[in-house]
Design a protein around this motif. Structure first.
Motif, short mmCIF file in Angstrom:
data_model
loop_
_atom_site.label_atom_id
_atom_site.label_comp_id
_atom_site.label_asym_id
_atom_site.label_seq_id
_atom_site.Cartn_x
_atom_site.Cartn_y
_atom_site.Cartn_z
N LEU A 137 55.96 -98.14 -58.05
CA LEU A 137 55.09 -96.98 -58.08
C LEU A 137 55.50 -96.07 -56.93
CD1 LEU A 137 52.53 -95.51 -59.15
CD2 LEU A 137 51.20 -96.91 -57.55
N GLU A 138 55.75 -94.81 -57.22
CA GLU A 138 56.27 -93.90 -56.20
C GLU A 138 55.39 -92.66 -56.08
OE1 GLU A 138 60.07 -90.91 -55.99
OE2 GLU A 138 60.57 -93.04 -56.20
N MET A 139 55.21 -92.21 -54.83
CA MET A 139 54.50 -90.96 -54.57
C MET A 139 55.33 -90.12 -53.62
SD MET A 139 50.88 -90.19 -52.65
CE MET A 139 50.61 -88.53 -51.98
N ASP A 140 55.59 -88.88 -53.98
CA ASP A 140 56.29 -87.93 -53.12
C ASP A 140 55.35 -86.76 -52.87
OD1 ASP A 140 58.12 -86.49 -51.68
OD2 ASP A 140 59.70 -86.52 -53.21
N GLY A 141 55.13 -86.42 -51.59
CA GLY A 141 54.22 -85.33 -51.24
C GLY A 141 53.02 -85.83 -50.47
N GLN A 142 52.03 -84.95 -50.29
CA GLN A 142 50.86 -85.34 -49.53
C GLN A 142 49.59 -84.69 -50.09
OE1 GLN A 142 52.23 -84.22 -45.65
NE2 GLN A 142 51.49 -82.12 -45.82
N PHE A 143 48.47 -85.37 -49.82
CA PHE A 143 47.18 -84.90 -50.33
C PHE A 143 46.62 -83.81 -49.42
CE2 PHE A 143 47.34 -89.51 -51.41
CZ PHE A 143 47.41 -89.39 -52.78
N ASP A 144 45.98 -82.82 -50.03
CA ASP A 144 45.25 -81.81 -49.27
C ASP A 144 43.81 -82.24 -49.04
OD1 ASP A 144 47.46 -80.24 -49.15
OD2 ASP A 144 46.83 -78.80 -50.68
N ARG A 145 43.21 -82.87 -50.05
CA ARG A 145 41.81 -83.28 -49.96
C ARG A 145 41.67 -84.73 -50.43
NH1 ARG A 145 37.84 -79.07 -52.78
NH2 ARG A 145 36.49 -80.83 -52.23
N LEU A 146 41.26 -85.62 -49.54
CA LEU A 146 41.15 -87.03 -49.88
C LEU A 146 40.04 -87.31 -50.89
CD1 LEU A 146 41.72 -88.94 -46.50
CD2 LEU A 146 43.29 -88.67 -48.42
N ASP A 147 39.00 -86.47 -50.90
CA ASP A 147 37.93 -86.70 -51.86
C ASP A 147 38.39 -86.50 -53.30
OD1 ASP A 147 38.21 -83.97 -51.23
OD2 ASP A 147 36.19 -83.52 -51.95
N GLY A 205 54.51 -101.42 -67.69
CA GLY A 205 55.84 -101.53 -68.27
C GLY A 205 56.45 -100.23 -68.73
N SER A 206 55.68 -99.15 -68.73
CA SER A 206 56.22 -97.86 -69.18
C SER A 206 56.97 -97.18 -68.04
CB SER A 206 55.08 -96.97 -69.68
OG SER A 206 54.11 -96.79 -68.66
N THR A 207 57.69 -96.14 -68.36
CA THR A 207 58.40 -95.34 -67.36
C THR A 207 57.80 -93.94 -67.39
OG1 THR A 207 60.44 -96.62 -67.64
CG2 THR A 207 60.64 -94.44 -66.61
N ILE A 208 57.23 -93.52 -66.25
CA ILE A 208 56.43 -92.30 -66.23
C ILE A 208 56.77 -91.45 -65.02
CG2 ILE A 208 54.07 -91.41 -65.96
CD1 ILE A 208 53.11 -93.92 -67.45
N SER A 209 56.83 -90.14 -65.22
CA SER A 209 56.90 -89.16 -64.14
C SER A 209 55.71 -88.24 -64.32
CB SER A 209 58.21 -88.37 -64.21
OG SER A 209 58.27 -87.42 -63.17
N TRP A 210 54.92 -88.06 -63.24
CA TRP A 210 53.63 -87.36 -63.38
C TRP A 210 53.40 -86.44 -62.19
CZ3 TRP A 210 48.43 -89.48 -61.49
CH2 TRP A 210 47.37 -88.69 -61.94
N SER A 250 55.74 -91.32 -59.84
CA SER A 250 56.57 -91.93 -60.87
C SER A 250 56.29 -93.43 -60.88
CB SER A 250 58.06 -91.65 -60.64
OG SER A 250 58.49 -92.21 -59.40
N TYR A 251 56.58 -94.04 -62.03
CA TYR A 251 56.32 -95.47 -62.17
C TYR A 251 57.26 -96.02 -63.23
CZ TYR A 251 54.12 -99.69 -64.05
OH TYR A 251 53.90 -100.96 -64.52
N GLY A 252 57.68 -97.28 -63.01
CA GLY A 252 58.52 -97.92 -64.02
C GLY A 252 59.07 -99.24 -63.54
N PRO A 253 59.69 -100.00 -64.46
CA PRO A 253 60.31 -101.28 -64.11
C PRO A 253 61.66 -101.07 -63.43
CG PRO A 253 60.60 -100.83 -66.44
CD PRO A 253 59.77 -99.71 -65.90
N ASP A 254 62.06 -102.04 -62.64
CA ASP A 254 63.35 -101.95 -61.95
C ASP A 254 63.75 -103.35 -61.51
OD1 ASP A 254 65.61 -100.93 -60.73
OD2 ASP A 254 64.54 -99.44 -59.53
N THR A 255 64.90 -103.48 -60.87
CA THR A 255 65.30 -104.74 -60.24
C THR A 255 65.52 -104.49 -58.75
OG1 THR A 255 67.64 -104.32 -60.76
CG2 THR A 255 66.38 -105.67 -62.32
N TYR A 256 65.22 -105.52 -57.94
CA TYR A 256 65.30 -105.40 -56.48
C TYR A 256 65.80 -106.74 -55.95
CZ TYR A 256 63.69 -104.09 -51.75
OH TYR A 256 63.61 -103.78 -50.41
#
Length: 416
Positions: A329-339, A293-298, A315-321
């Motif tokens: 839950l949102e992710m922008d970018g890409q991983f360099d190392r999966l481990d 329920g919180s709104t977070i940018s990380w 980022s994460y938070g409540p919304d309406t759709y």
């Protein structure tokens, strides 16, 4: 003299016998015969004077998952990730049509809804319709057969041959523990939609879809840029009318967008992916980042997560759709190392994992799958684990229901 022919179908802890007073080549993909029941009953159809007796148990009903997306949007990769969560390799039916679209594993059966095209490739050209148009699909048959499978009854499902563009002879599909129907229209028909225990929509933005098609069709298939544009534009009206509106009904949407970390990026290699999870869905609790329920940018980049340019942002938070309350839950970018993904996983709650690090393990297991270095693979894996949990909860609820009913009846008898 009338000849009586009896057809016996063995299904998941159920038996259906079909007897008709005239000898006929009765196939279950024909619409004249529809049967599904949770108790032993007899039905009569005037056309064939056919008697159908079925017996099945609520505890053995198949769980049905729907996955909707346009072609070339990652449905096949998602299916591979999902079936892997349940164990066993997904393979075409043994000894069947080599061009079958069906995939069967230990617990799951994946049906491609292209098999319910009512027109072959030539027929669509003659009638000037695309495969996206409902007029080119048999929704009555789709409903009848998904309903039958959900009730534990085997069906003879048609096959659309993607190689020849023809409608091939049908194949026998036995009811699995988990049935996944994937394609263009799993949520289009309200009757089919109501059969779904959970539904997902893969929503690829026009910009990303265009970039993907250029990469695939120009590099791999030698198509020109003009022909790619023409192909996309030709499909767009039907996509907008019949496919895209289905996302409003989905329990979870994986939305793929251009990155916001690189100004004016048009290559589609770095992606911003949003997992939109509907609140209040039975047996499904949305995943959350840190606190529900919180709104977070990380920005997790640092000593525990290697990030090259342009970095990673969550980022994460409540919304309406579409009028529904959701968690995003949102992710922008890409991983360099999966481990190192274990660091991100440790900050997520309600993942429905069996052990610490299971998401990371699944990602490493399929590191060669498309999207494994970004939010598409990450969120597909998470949704797969949530579907496993949903299935287990449904099975547990059905197993406990007869016990509760027996206890109630015993109590009632005592008081009486």
């Amino acid at each position: 003299m009338a000849v009586s022919t009896v057809y016996i179908i063995q299904s998941l802890n159920s038996t259906c016998s079909i007897s008709t007073s005239t000898k006929t080549n009765l196939e279950f993909h024909q619409k004249q015969v529809i049967f599904y029941t949770t108790s032993t009953k007899k039905y009569s159809t005037k056309k064939f004077n056919t008697f159908i007796t079925c017996s099945t148990s609520d505890e053995t009903k198949t769980v049905v998952i729907g996955l909707a997306a346009d072609s070339g949007c990652g449905k096949s990769t998602f299916m591979r990730r999902l079936t892997s969560v349940f164990g066993g390799a997904a393979e075409p039916p043994k000894g069947g049509n080599p061009d079958s679209n069906t995939l069967i594993s230990d617990m799951t059966t994946v049906i491609c809804l292209d098999d319910y095209h009512s027109l072959d490739r030539t027929g669509r050209k003659e009638k000037c319709v695309t495969a996206l148009d409902p007029k080119a699909n048999d929704f009555d048959l789709m409903y009848e057969q998904v309903k039958a499978l959900k009730s534990g009854i085997a069906v003879e499902k048609p096959i659309y041959n993607h190689v020849s563009g023809l409608l091939d002879p049908p194949e026998l599909i036995k009811p699995p523990k988990i049935l996944v129907i994937e394609g263009l229209h799993p949520m289009f028909d309200v009757r089919v939609r109501e059969l779904l225990d959970f539904s997902i929509y893969l929503d690829i933005s026009n910009e990303v879809k265009f970039a993907w098609k250029i990469q695939r069709d120009m590099a791999e298939r030698g198509h020109s840029l003009e022909s790619i544009k023409a192909s996309i534009e030709a499909r767009k009206p039907d996509f907008d009318a019949y496919i895209d509106p289905q996302k409003q009904y989905a329990d979870a949407v994986i939305e793929v967008l251009p990155t916001q970390l690189i100004p004016d990026d048009n290559e589609g290699k770095v992606l911003r992916v949003r997992l939109i999870m509907k609140e209040g869905v039975k047996y499904f609790n949305p995943v959350c980042l840190f606190d529900e329920g919180s709104t977070i940018s990380w920005i997790p980049c640092g000593r525990k997560l290697t990030c090259s340019y342009p970095g990673i942002k969550f980022s994460y938070g409540p919304d309406t759709y579409f009028g529904n309350e959701v968690s995003v839950l949102e992710m922008d970018g890409q991983f360099d190392r999966l481990d190192e993904l274990i660091y991100v996983e440790s900050h997520l709650s309600s993942l429905s994992t069996k052990f610490y690090g299971e998401v990371t393990q699944q990602m490493l297991k399929h590191a060669d799958f498309p999207g494994s270095n970004n939010g598409t693979g990450f969120f597909q894996t998470i949704v797969g684990l949530k579907i496993r949990d949903l299935y287990e909860q449904i099975v547990a609820s059905k197993a406990s229901a007869p016990v509760a009913a027996k206890a109630y009846n015993s109590s009632t008898n005592i008081h009486n």
